[in-house]
Design a protein around this motif. Structure first.
Motif, PDB file in Angstrom:
ATOM      1  N   ASP A 258      14.434   7.247   8.572  1.00  0.00           N
ATOM      2  CA  ASP A 258      15.342   7.282   9.716  1.00  0.00           C
ATOM      3  C   ASP A 258      16.633   6.507   9.454  1.00  0.00           C
ATOM      4  O   ASP A 258      17.710   6.910   9.909  1.00  0.00           O
ATOM      5  CB  ASP A 258      14.658   6.715  10.964  1.00  0.00           C
ATOM      6  CG  ASP A 258      13.580   7.633  11.509  1.00  0.00           C
ATOM      7  OD1 ASP A 258      13.519   8.797  11.075  1.00  0.00           O
ATOM      8  OD2 ASP A 258      12.793   7.171  12.358  1.00  0.00           O
ATOM      9  N   LEU A 259      16.508   5.391   8.734  1.00  0.00           N
ATOM     10  CA  LEU A 259      17.669   4.531   8.518  1.00  0.00           C
ATOM     11  C   LEU A 259      18.484   4.910   7.288  1.00  0.00           C
ATOM     12  O   LEU A 259      19.616   4.449   7.119  1.00  0.00           O
ATOM     13  CB  LEU A 259      17.226   3.066   8.409  1.00  0.00           C
ATOM     14  CG  LEU A 259      16.672   2.425   9.688  1.00  0.00           C
ATOM     15  CD1 LEU A 259      16.239   0.984   9.414  1.00  0.00           C
ATOM     16  CD2 LEU A 259      17.704   2.449  10.809  1.00  0.00           C
ATOM     17  N   THR A 260      17.915   5.715   6.426  1.00  0.00           N
ATOM     18  CA  THR A 260      18.613   6.127   5.198  1.00  0.00           C
ATOM     19  C   THR A 260      18.609   7.653   5.105  1.00  0.00           C
ATOM     20  O   THR A 260      18.134   8.337   6.002  1.00  0.00           O
ATOM     21  CB  THR A 260      17.914   5.550   3.951  1.00  0.00           C
ATOM     22  OG1 THR A 260      16.649   6.211   3.779  1.00  0.00           O
ATOM     23  CG2 THR A 260      17.676   4.053   4.084  1.00  0.00           C
ATOM     24  N   ASP A 261      19.113   8.155   3.992  1.00  0.00           N
ATOM     25  CA  ASP A 261      19.082   9.598   3.751  1.00  0.00           C
ATOM     26  C   ASP A 261      17.930   9.981   2.819  1.00  0.00           C
ATOM     27  O   ASP A 261      17.903  11.075   2.260  1.00  0.00           O
ATOM     28  CB  ASP A 261      20.416  10.074   3.155  1.00  0.00           C
ATOM     29  CG  ASP A 261      20.765   9.335   1.851  1.00  0.00           C
ATOM     30  OD1 ASP A 261      19.963   8.463   1.425  1.00  0.00           O
ATOM     31  OD2 ASP A 261      21.831   9.618   1.281  1.00  0.00           O
ATOM     32  N   LEU A 262      16.959   9.080   2.671  1.00  0.00           N
ATOM     33  CA  LEU A 262      15.837   9.333   1.780  1.00  0.00           C
ATOM     34  C   LEU A 262      14.858  10.326   2.392  1.00  0.00           C
ATOM     35  O   LEU A 262      14.605  10.301   3.602  1.00  0.00           O
ATOM     36  CB  LEU A 262      15.086   8.023   1.493  1.00  0.00           C
ATOM     37  CG  LEU A 262      15.818   6.952   0.674  1.00  0.00           C
ATOM     38  CD1 LEU A 262      15.024   5.663   0.674  1.00  0.00           C
ATOM     39  CD2 LEU A 262      16.056   7.439  -0.755  1.00  0.00           C
ATOM     40  N   ASP A 263      14.312  11.206   1.536  1.00  0.00           N
ATOM     41  CA  ASP A 263      13.206  12.026   2.007  1.00  0.00           C
ATOM     42  C   ASP A 263      11.928  11.204   1.861  1.00  0.00           C
ATOM     43  O   ASP A 263      11.924  10.136   1.245  1.00  0.00           O
ATOM     44  CB  ASP A 263      13.106  13.346   1.229  1.00  0.00           C
ATOM     45  CG  ASP A 263      12.937  13.150  -0.278  1.00  0.00           C
ATOM     46  OD1 ASP A 263      12.167  12.257  -0.692  1.00  0.00           O
ATOM     47  OD2 ASP A 263      13.572  13.886  -1.058  1.00  0.00           O
ATOM     48  N   ALA A 265       9.074  11.461   0.189  1.00  0.00           N
ATOM     49  CA  ALA A 265       8.547  11.208  -1.158  1.00  0.00           C
ATOM     50  C   ALA A 265       9.359  10.140  -1.881  1.00  0.00           C
ATOM     51  O   ALA A 265       8.801   9.233  -2.525  1.00  0.00           O
ATOM     52  CB  ALA A 265       8.530  12.501  -1.958  1.00  0.00           C
ATOM     53  N   THR A 266      10.678  10.216  -1.763  1.00  0.00           N
ATOM     54  CA  THR A 266      11.532   9.227  -2.424  1.00  0.00           C
ATOM     55  C   THR A 266      11.398   7.863  -1.742  1.00  0.00           C
ATOM     56  O   THR A 266      11.413   6.828  -2.412  1.00  0.00           O
ATOM     57  CB  THR A 266      13.003   9.686  -2.413  1.00  0.00           C
ATOM     58  OG1 THR A 266      13.094  11.021  -2.918  1.00  0.00           O
ATOM     59  CG2 THR A 266      13.865   8.777  -3.274  1.00  0.00           C
ATOM     60  N   ALA A 267      11.254   7.902  -0.426  1.00  0.00           N
ATOM     61  CA  ALA A 267      11.062   6.648   0.304  1.00  0.00           C
ATOM     62  C   ALA A 267       9.787   5.956  -0.154  1.00  0.00           C
ATOM     63  O   ALA A 267       9.745   4.728  -0.280  1.00  0.00           O
ATOM     64  CB  ALA A 267      11.012   6.921   1.804  1.00  0.00           C
ATOM     65  N   GLU A 268       8.743   6.733  -0.407  1.00  0.00           N
ATOM     66  CA  GLU A 268       7.492   6.159  -0.908  1.00  0.00           C
ATOM     67  C   GLU A 268       7.702   5.459  -2.243  1.00  0.00           C
ATOM     68  O   GLU A 268       7.169   4.371  -2.481  1.00  0.00           O
ATOM     69  CB  GLU A 268       6.438   7.256  -1.057  1.00  0.00           C
ATOM     70  CG  GLU A 268       5.843   7.712   0.262  1.00  0.00           C
ATOM     71  CD  GLU A 268       4.619   8.596   0.055  1.00  0.00           C
ATOM     72  OE1 GLU A 268       3.490   8.123   0.330  1.00  0.00           O
ATOM     73  OE2 GLU A 268       4.802   9.739  -0.390  1.00  0.00           O
ATOM     74  N   THR A 269       8.488   6.063  -3.110  1.00  0.00           N
ATOM     75  CA  THR A 269       8.770   5.467  -4.418  1.00  0.00           C
ATOM     76  C   THR A 269       9.483   4.130  -4.262  1.00  0.00           C
ATOM     77  O   THR A 269       9.120   3.131  -4.906  1.00  0.00           O
ATOM     78  CB  THR A 269       9.634   6.413  -5.265  1.00  0.00           C
ATOM     79  OG1 THR A 269       8.922   7.642  -5.464  1.00  0.00           O
ATOM     80  CG2 THR A 269       9.963   5.799  -6.623  1.00  0.00           C
ATOM     81  N   TRP A 270      10.493   4.103  -3.411  1.00  0.00           N
ATOM     82  CA  TRP A 270      11.237   2.863  -3.183  1.00  0.00           C
ATOM     83  C   TRP A 270      10.350   1.801  -2.525  1.00  0.00           C
ATOM     84  O   TRP A 270      10.414   0.622  -2.890  1.00  0.00           O
ATOM     85  CB  TRP A 270      12.455   3.137  -2.296  1.00  0.00           C
ATOM     86  CG  TRP A 270      13.626   3.695  -3.047  1.00  0.00           C
ATOM     87  CD1 TRP A 270      13.936   5.009  -3.239  1.00  0.00           C
ATOM     88  CD2 TRP A 270      14.642   2.939  -3.717  1.00  0.00           C
ATOM     89  NE1 TRP A 270      15.081   5.128  -3.989  1.00  0.00           N
ATOM     90  CE2 TRP A 270      15.543   3.867  -4.290  1.00  0.00           C
ATOM     91  CE3 TRP A 270      14.897   1.587  -3.888  1.00  0.00           C
ATOM     92  CZ2 TRP A 270      16.667   3.477  -5.016  1.00  0.00           C
ATOM     93  CZ3 TRP A 270      16.019   1.185  -4.609  1.00  0.00           C
ATOM     94  CH2 TRP A 270      16.892   2.127  -5.170  1.00  0.00           C
ATOM     95  N   LEU A 271       9.525   2.214  -1.562  1.00  0.00           N
ATOM     96  CA  LEU A 271       8.645   1.260  -0.880  1.00  0.00           C
ATOM     97  C   LEU A 271       7.654   0.648  -1.854  1.00  0.00           C
ATOM     98  O   LEU A 271       7.408  -0.566  -1.837  1.00  0.00           O
ATOM     99  CB  LEU A 271       7.902   1.957   0.266  1.00  0.00           C
ATOM    100  CG  LEU A 271       7.014   1.066   1.143  1.00  0.00           C
ATOM    101  CD1 LEU A 271       7.842   0.006   1.860  1.00  0.00           C
ATOM    102  CD2 LEU A 271       6.253   1.915   2.170  1.00  0.00           C
ATOM    103  N   ASP A 272       7.086   1.456  -2.724  1.00  0.00           N
ATOM    104  CA  ASP A 272       6.146   0.951  -3.722  1.00  0.00           C
ATOM    105  C   ASP A 272       6.841  -0.003  -4.681  1.00  0.00           C
ATOM    106  O   ASP A 272       6.288  -1.038  -5.082  1.00  0.00           O
ATOM    107  CB  ASP A 272       5.527   2.112  -4.499  1.00  0.00           C
ATOM    108  CG  ASP A 272       4.597   2.959  -3.644  1.00  0.00           C
ATOM    109  OD1 ASP A 272       4.136   2.462  -2.597  1.00  0.00           O
ATOM    110  OD2 ASP A 272       4.337   4.120  -4.023  1.00  0.00           O
ATOM    111  N   LYS A 273       8.072   0.327  -5.030  1.00  0.00           N
ATOM    112  CA  LYS A 273       8.833  -0.506  -5.964  1.00  0.00           C
ATOM    113  C   LYS A 273       9.112  -1.892  -5.381  1.00  0.00           C
ATOM    114  O   LYS A 273       9.154  -2.899  -6.111  1.00  0.00           O
ATOM    115  CB  LYS A 273      10.157   0.194  -6.303  1.00  0.00           C
ATOM    116  CG  LYS A 273      10.992  -0.485  -7.376  1.00  0.00           C
ATOM    117  CD  LYS A 273      12.248   0.330  -7.654  1.00  0.00           C
ATOM    118  CE  LYS A 273      13.120  -0.330  -8.719  1.00  0.00           C
ATOM    119  NZ  LYS A 273      14.358   0.440  -8.982  1.00  0.00           N
ATOM    120  N   SER A 274       9.273  -1.949  -4.053  1.00  0.00           N
ATOM    121  CA  SER A 274       9.587  -3.221  -3.389  1.00  0.00           C
ATOM    122  C   SER A 274       8.342  -4.049  -3.098  1.00  0.00           C
ATOM    123  O   SER A 274       8.447  -5.170  -2.591  1.00  0.00           O
ATOM    124  CB  SER A 274      10.323  -2.960  -2.072  1.00  0.00           C
ATOM    125  OG  SER A 274       9.415  -2.481  -1.092  1.00  0.00           O
TER     126      SER A 274
END
Length: 315
Positions: A258-263, A265-274
């Motif tokens: 909602d806050l970014t333009d991430l889909d 699947a990509t949001a999951e990648t970033w969340l896991d990375k953090s």
């Protein structure tokens, strides 16, 4: 902030509570036992409307409590709710909900109830009459001048709570008193005095009703306001949500999308990375930072995402 005093005479008169607003008879429910089920629902609903007005009337001391508590927690202090019976349970509940909602350490917001954990599921009302137990609870939790203690007592007279407030003040802690009776009926000594006046209960003296409801509302406002001030919210999103189950992971991903333009699947990648940290994920993505660098920027701004973004000219 509001201060009031409790004399020893008033303290000793707690056994005579018939004059208290919370103990008085509600004229609107005199025929309660003769009402139909639908009439009972309608009556309770009408009476519950008074909780909204009570919160509005207490807006200034509630705001003062938020500011005072946020300042204390920002400096490493802790927030303690102290109560007995329903009041104690509500305090424990609000404290227990802070870690999953705001990813606070369990020690940062704590609930203390007369009778301990057992009183959460089994009535231990007799224990509220022991002032020394309230004082001992403050000592046991090693409360200091950095902490805030919120005493909760619907009728305002609970010796356990008054003992806790007294001991907390002796240790230099900031204090808040929450009651559903006016100060002229029961005075208390505290840095902030919050009175939630909802009037007599539908069932005379049953403060688990309107008094309990308005107390829950006040604690919701207090803890949420404090966490907003501590930078645990961005817009109206809980960016410090603790990702500990499927529901909360889904919420975290929806916040990111909602806050970014991430889909997703990509949001999951970033969340896991953090490391499942939504706030850090947002800073990493918007600032195009690696984990360590994003952690440093957040730490430099006491975990406030808006300030961290502003420092990168992204706010």
């Amino acid at each position: 902030m509001h201060q009031s005093e409790m004399s020893s005479t008033e303290s000793n008169s707690f056994s005579d509570r018939g004059h208290l607003l919370t103990e008085q008879v509600n004229s609107a429910s005199q025929q309660l036992d003769q009402l139909s089920s639908l009439e009972i629902v309608d009556l309770c609903n009408r009476e519950d409307q008074k909780t909204i007005s009570a919160i509005a009337a207490a807006r200034e001391p509630l705001a003062a409590a938020i500011e005072m508590t946020a300042t204390a927690l920002r400096r490493g202090g802790r927030l303690f709710y102290v109560g007995a019976g329903t009041s104690g349970r509500l305090g424990v509940l609000d404290a227990a909900e802070c870690p999953p909602t705001f990813c606070t350490h369990p020690d940062q917001v704590q609930g203390i109830i007369a009778g301990g954990a057992g009183a959460l599921v089994r009535s231990s009302e007799a224990l509220e009459d022991i002032e020394d137990d309230g004082m001992e609870a403050i000592a046991m939790h090693k409360i200091t001048q950095r902490d805030v203690v919120v005493g909760i007592t619907a009728g305002g007279t609970t010796p356990y709570v008054h003992g806790a407030i007294k001991a907390a003040r002796q240790r230099g802690a900031k204090t808040v008193f929450i009651a559903c009776v006016p100060a002229e009926q029961v005075a208390a000594q505290a840095d902030v005095d919050i009175r939630l006046l909802v009037g007599p209960e539908v069932l005379a003296g049953s403060t688990r009703l309107k008094a309990g409801t308005v107390t829950k509302m006040a604690l919701n406002i207090l803890s949420t306001g404090v966490m907003v001030k501590l930078g645990k919210v961005y817009g109206n999103r809980m960016i410090d949500v603790s990702v500990t189950n499927t529901k909360l992971r889904d919420r975290a991903l929806r916040i990111l999308c909602d806050l970014t333009d991430l889909d997703r699947a990509t949001a999951e990648t970033w969340l896991d990375k953090s490391g499942q940290r939504v706030k850090l994920t947002l800073l990493m993505y918007w600032g195009q930072l690696e984990v360590a660098a994003a952690e440093q920027v957040l730490a430099a701004h006491q975990g406030d995402l808006r300030q961290a973004l502003a420092s990168l000219s992204l706010g």
